[in-house]
Structure formats: structure tokens, C-alpha cells
Scaffold this motif. Sequence first.
Motif, PDB file in Angstrom:
ATOM      1  N   THR A 190      40.747  55.080  36.479  1.00 18.84           N
ATOM      2  CA  THR A 190      39.880  56.287  35.723  1.00 18.84           C
ATOM      3  C   THR A 190      40.918  57.612  35.800  1.00 18.84           C
ATOM      4  O   THR A 190      41.058  57.762  37.113  1.00 18.84           O
ATOM      5  CB  THR A 190      38.535  56.491  35.938  1.00 18.84           C
ATOM      6  N   GLY A 191      41.143  58.138  34.720  1.00 20.03           N
ATOM      7  CA  GLY A 191      42.168  59.351  34.893  1.00 20.03           C
ATOM      8  C   GLY A 191      41.409  60.458  33.800  1.00 20.03           C
ATOM      9  O   GLY A 191      40.856  60.068  32.851  1.00 20.03           O
ATOM     10  N   ARG A 192      41.739  61.518  34.484  1.00 16.74           N
ATOM     11  CA  ARG A 192      41.298  62.698  33.676  1.00 16.74           C
ATOM     12  C   ARG A 192      42.281  63.857  33.147  1.00 16.74           C
ATOM     13  O   ARG A 192      43.087  63.957  34.180  1.00 16.74           O
ATOM     14  CB  ARG A 192      40.032  63.450  34.326  1.00 16.74           C
ATOM     15  N   GLN A 193      42.525  64.040  32.036  1.00 17.47           N
ATOM     16  CA  GLN A 193      43.371  65.228  31.465  1.00 17.47           C
ATOM     17  C   GLN A 193      42.593  66.146  30.720  1.00 17.47           C
ATOM     18  O   GLN A 193      42.122  65.811  29.608  1.00 17.47           O
ATOM     19  CB  GLN A 193      44.284  64.745  30.856  1.00 17.47           C
ATOM     20  N   GLY A 194      42.292  67.281  31.405  1.00 11.36           N
ATOM     21  CA  GLY A 194      41.205  68.365  30.616  1.00 11.36           C
ATOM     22  C   GLY A 194      39.914  67.705  30.488  1.00 11.36           C
ATOM     23  O   GLY A 194      39.303  67.303  31.542  1.00 11.36           O
ATOM     24  N   ALA A 195      39.421  67.799  29.194  1.00 14.39           N
ATOM     25  CA  ALA A 195      38.297  67.291  29.174  1.00 14.39           C
ATOM     26  C   ALA A 195      38.114  65.527  28.458  1.00 14.39           C
ATOM     27  O   ALA A 195      36.936  65.405  28.089  1.00 14.39           O
ATOM     28  CB  ALA A 195      37.272  68.023  28.025  1.00 14.39           C
ATOM     29  N   THR A 196      39.178  65.249  28.634  1.00 12.58           N
ATOM     30  CA  THR A 196      39.209  63.830  28.229  1.00 12.58           C
ATOM     31  C   THR A 196      39.624  62.797  29.288  1.00 12.58           C
ATOM     32  O   THR A 196      40.251  63.064  30.301  1.00 12.58           O
ATOM     33  CB  THR A 196      40.396  63.487  27.414  1.00 12.58           C
ATOM     34  N   VAL A 197      38.736  61.798  29.365  1.00 12.72           N
ATOM     35  CA  VAL A 197      38.774  60.733  30.485  1.00 12.72           C
ATOM     36  C   VAL A 197      39.139  59.421  29.657  1.00 12.72           C
ATOM     37  O   VAL A 197      38.640  59.022  28.984  1.00 12.72           O
ATOM     38  CB  VAL A 197      37.307  60.348  31.165  1.00 12.72           C
ATOM     39  N   VAL A 198      40.256  58.889  30.512  1.00 17.11           N
ATOM     40  CA  VAL A 198      40.715  57.560  30.103  1.00 17.11           C
ATOM     41  C   VAL A 198      40.447  56.506  31.161  1.00 17.11           C
ATOM     42  O   VAL A 198      40.647  56.971  32.220  1.00 17.11           O
ATOM     43  CB  VAL A 198      41.974  57.529  29.430  1.00 17.11           C
ATOM     44  N   SER A 199      40.219  55.324  30.774  1.00 16.62           N
ATOM     45  CA  SER A 199      40.131  54.486  31.855  1.00 16.62           C
ATOM     46  C   SER A 199      40.620  53.092  31.536  1.00 16.62           C
ATOM     47  O   SER A 199      40.404  52.676  30.247  1.00 16.62           O
ATOM     48  CB  SER A 199      38.616  54.344  32.345  1.00 16.62           C
ATOM     49  N   VAL A 200      40.830  52.190  32.353  1.00 17.44           N
ATOM     50  CA  VAL A 200      41.170  50.722  32.187  1.00 17.44           C
ATOM     51  C   VAL A 200      40.556  49.893  33.196  1.00 17.44           C
ATOM     52  O   VAL A 200      40.715  50.217  34.516  1.00 17.44           O
ATOM     53  CB  VAL A 200      42.891  50.520  31.902  1.00 17.44           C
ATOM     54  N   ILE A 201      39.949  48.726  32.775  1.00 18.99           N
ATOM     55  CA  ILE A 201      39.500  47.782  33.808  1.00 18.99           C
ATOM     56  C   ILE A 201      40.048  46.512  33.348  1.00 18.99           C
ATOM     57  O   ILE A 201      39.946  45.968  32.462  1.00 18.99           O
ATOM     58  CB  ILE A 201      38.073  47.605  33.961  1.00 18.99           C
ATOM     59  N   ALA A 202      40.671  45.898  34.336  1.00 17.42           N
ATOM     60  CA  ALA A 202      41.086  44.435  34.266  1.00 17.42           C
ATOM     61  C   ALA A 202      40.646  43.542  35.201  1.00 17.42           C
ATOM     62  O   ALA A 202      40.811  43.576  36.508  1.00 17.42           O
ATOM     63  CB  ALA A 202      42.668  44.724  34.265  1.00 17.42           C
ATOM     64  N   TYR A 203      40.327  42.237  34.884  1.00 18.69           N
ATOM     65  CA  TYR A 203      39.733  41.279  35.303  1.00 18.69           C
ATOM     66  C   TYR A 203      40.834  40.018  35.384  1.00 18.69           C
ATOM     67  O   TYR A 203      41.359  39.827  34.496  1.00 18.69           O
ATOM     68  CB  TYR A 203      38.654  40.609  35.122  1.00 18.69           C
ATOM     69  N   GLU A 204      41.248  39.512  36.347  1.00 17.41           N
ATOM     70  CA  GLU A 204      42.296  38.195  36.241  1.00 17.41           C
ATOM     71  C   GLU A 204      41.932  37.185  37.351  1.00 17.41           C
ATOM     72  O   GLU A 204      41.077  37.422  37.892  1.00 17.41           O
ATOM     73  CB  GLU A 204      43.665  38.939  37.042  1.00 17.41           C
ATOM     74  N   THR A 205      42.172  36.206  36.906  1.00 17.83           N
ATOM     75  CA  THR A 205      42.035  34.851  37.858  1.00 17.83           C
ATOM     76  C   THR A 205      42.700  35.014  39.207  1.00 17.83           C
ATOM     77  O   THR A 205      43.842  35.900  39.128  1.00 17.83           O
ATOM     78  CB  THR A 205      42.489  33.547  37.252  1.00 17.83           C
ATOM     79  N   ARG A 206      42.234  34.410  40.250  1.00 15.96           N
ATOM     80  CA  ARG A 206      42.607  34.613  41.642  1.00 15.96           C
ATOM     81  C   ARG A 206      44.098  34.269  41.449  1.00 15.96           C
ATOM     82  O   ARG A 206      44.978  34.750  41.975  1.00 15.96           O
ATOM     83  CB  ARG A 206      42.041  33.750  42.550  1.00 15.96           C
ATOM     84  N   ALA A 207      44.620  33.128  40.734  1.00 20.42           N
ATOM     85  CA  ALA A 207      46.010  32.654  40.697  1.00 20.42           C
ATOM     86  C   ALA A 207      46.894  33.779  40.318  1.00 20.42           C
ATOM     87  O   ALA A 207      48.266  33.592  40.429  1.00 20.42           O
ATOM     88  CB  ALA A 207      46.037  31.342  40.187  1.00 20.42           C
ATOM     89  N   ASN A 208      46.445  34.565  39.480  1.00 18.94           N
ATOM     90  CA  ASN A 208      47.095  35.432  39.043  1.00 18.94           C
ATOM     91  C   ASN A 208      47.231  36.883  39.163  1.00 18.94           C
ATOM     92  O   ASN A 208      47.397  37.861  38.418  1.00 18.94           O
ATOM     93  CB  ASN A 208      47.250  35.220  37.212  1.00 18.94           C
ATOM     94  N   ALA A 209      46.475  36.997  40.273  1.00 16.63           N
ATOM     95  CA  ALA A 209      46.081  38.429  40.614  1.00 16.63           C
ATOM     96  C   ALA A 209      47.209  39.306  41.310  1.00 16.63           C
ATOM     97  O   ALA A 209      46.938  40.472  41.437  1.00 16.63           O
ATOM     98  CB  ALA A 209      44.775  38.283  41.725  1.00 16.63           C
ATOM     99  N   ALA A 210      48.237  38.564  41.793  1.00 15.98           N
ATOM    100  CA  ALA A 210      49.077  39.697  42.209  1.00 15.98           C
ATOM    101  C   ALA A 210      49.598  40.759  41.599  1.00 15.98           C
ATOM    102  O   ALA A 210      50.157  41.857  41.985  1.00 15.98           O
ATOM    103  CB  ALA A 210      50.454  38.678  42.608  1.00 15.98           C
ATOM    104  N   THR A 211      49.754  40.523  40.195  1.00 16.18           N
ATOM    105  CA  THR A 211      50.250  41.655  39.539  1.00 16.18           C
ATOM    106  C   THR A 211      49.371  42.619  38.657  1.00 16.18           C
ATOM    107  O   THR A 211      49.534  43.330  37.935  1.00 16.18           O
ATOM    108  CB  THR A 211      51.288  41.209  38.354  1.00 16.18           C
ATOM    109  N   LEU A 212      47.913  42.193  39.443  1.00 16.44           N
ATOM    110  CA  LEU A 212      46.800  42.866  38.537  1.00 16.44           C
ATOM    111  C   LEU A 212      46.866  44.611  38.682  1.00 16.44           C
ATOM    112  O   LEU A 212      46.746  45.322  37.879  1.00 16.44           O
ATOM    113  CB  LEU A 212      45.609  42.515  39.218  1.00 16.44           C
ATOM    114  N   THR A 213      47.246  45.065  39.980  1.00 13.84           N
ATOM    115  CA  THR A 213      47.418  46.712  40.005  1.00 13.84           C
ATOM    116  C   THR A 213      48.490  47.143  39.385  1.00 13.84           C
ATOM    117  O   THR A 213      48.375  48.218  38.528  1.00 13.84           O
ATOM    118  CB  THR A 213      47.562  46.720  41.642  1.00 13.84           C
ATOM    119  N   SER A 214      49.499  46.439  39.410  1.00 14.41           N
ATOM    120  CA  SER A 214      50.705  47.040  38.656  1.00 14.41           C
ATOM    121  C   SER A 214      50.585  47.127  36.972  1.00 14.41           C
ATOM    122  O   SER A 214      50.795  48.016  36.544  1.00 14.41           O
ATOM    123  CB  SER A 214      51.976  46.441  38.934  1.00 14.41           C
TER     124      SER A 214
END
Length: 233
Positions: A190-214
Motif C-alpha cells: 500500500t502506497g500513499r502520494q498526497g491524498a491518494t492511496v494505491v495498493s496491490v494485493i497478489a496471491y500465488e500458488t506455493r509453487a510459484n511464490a518465489a517471484t511474488l514480492t518482486s
Amino acid sequence: MVVALGLAVALVALLQGGGDDDGGSAASTSPSSSVALDDEAARARAHTLAVAVALRPEDWGPAYKRGDPYEQDPASEYEVSKDCKGFTQAARSGTLAAVARSVVNNQTQLVGTTDVRVFADVATAESFMDDSQETTRRCPTQQFDKVRWADVRQATAPDVAGLEQVTTEEGTQTADGTGAKTDLPYVLHTGRQGATVVSVIAYETRANAATLTSSSTEVLQKLQQRLEAASQQ
């Protein structure tokens, strides 16, 4: 999690257990000072901004398609009670616009949602960020109907150029909308710039989780870039 996760929860529940808007032109960025809540022109500008910034499947990449459900406009807030049970509610007072869109990766089955919220002032945006962090600290396990999460925790936030404030939550979805056992890691930025907040939530299978954060960090940076571009229109 104090974001528009009702859409993400519903999407994950559908994928693991059983409104459409093509967007509009960009608008000026979030207000630098307080905006009257009855200012319809300001609300219209805020809505155009949110629609322009929230990502569509092609913004994630060629392997993505629309989730089902795809869009929530206006997006509700996902809140967590004192007993760590989640519920959705109308966006808080001071919200001018809120739009969320969900996608699915055809190859890895990553489920992602981006959310854009334009508030009437910086103080309300900061309060939104504070509430999200407080919930993460308070509830390491959470439940929404039959959907369950475990190991909910604050994580090191990425350095995203152009955002004044960034927070990160990580955890694992352990049960889907039917109550069946799952093992789906997720990352919420979740990120804020001034009075706007943008966010991303991502789910992944365990087998493909290595790149989830990046991959989720790249999406957050793209949200920031779209917000910056909108401010120059």
C-alpha cells in the motif's frame, strides 16, 4: 488489511472453491488541501483519476485476463473487527472515489487486485494507512466467512520512487470460500502520494511464490507511474 479486499476475497474464493468499466481519461492528481465532500466537480475528477490509475489485465502483462468479479466501483473497504473477523463496508467518510480491479494469470494462476482511493485530504489518507498497519499488527490470523488467513504480518516495504509512504503485509490464505484447505501466500503493498492511496494485493500458488514480492512491487511502481502521469494531464 484495510483495503478494498472484498473483491480480492471473492475472487480467490471463487477460483479456489467454487460491473465492468473500460476506463476513462486521466485527471489531475489528488488534492493537496482539503476538498469539501459536497464538491461534485472534485468527486468527478477524483473518480476519473481512480478509473485511469487502477490497472487492467494488459497492464499486468500478456498472460493476464480479467478476474471474475473484475471491477468494484465504488470499491468498499475491507475492515477487521476486534475478534479478527473481516467484513466489508462502505468507504470511509472523506473518500472522494475508490476503484478496484482484479486479474488472473493464465499460466501461474496468480490472482491480483489493484485499488485506488482518492481522499478529500492528506489526513484521511494517512489515517487509512495507519488503520491498515494497526490491523496487521493486531490480527496475525483473520477470517472472512469461511476464508481464512494465517501468519499475517508486517514485512519490509519496498522502495518505490515517487511514493511518500509505503507499507507491506504478507501472509497465507489457509482456507477458501468453501472452507477447504489452501496454501496461498500473498503480498499486500500500500502506497500513499498526497491524498491518494494505491495498493496491490497478489496471491500465488506455493509453487510459484518465489517471484511474488518482486512482481507485486513492479505493479505498485506502475500504479505510482500512472498516478504521476495522470497529474500531468
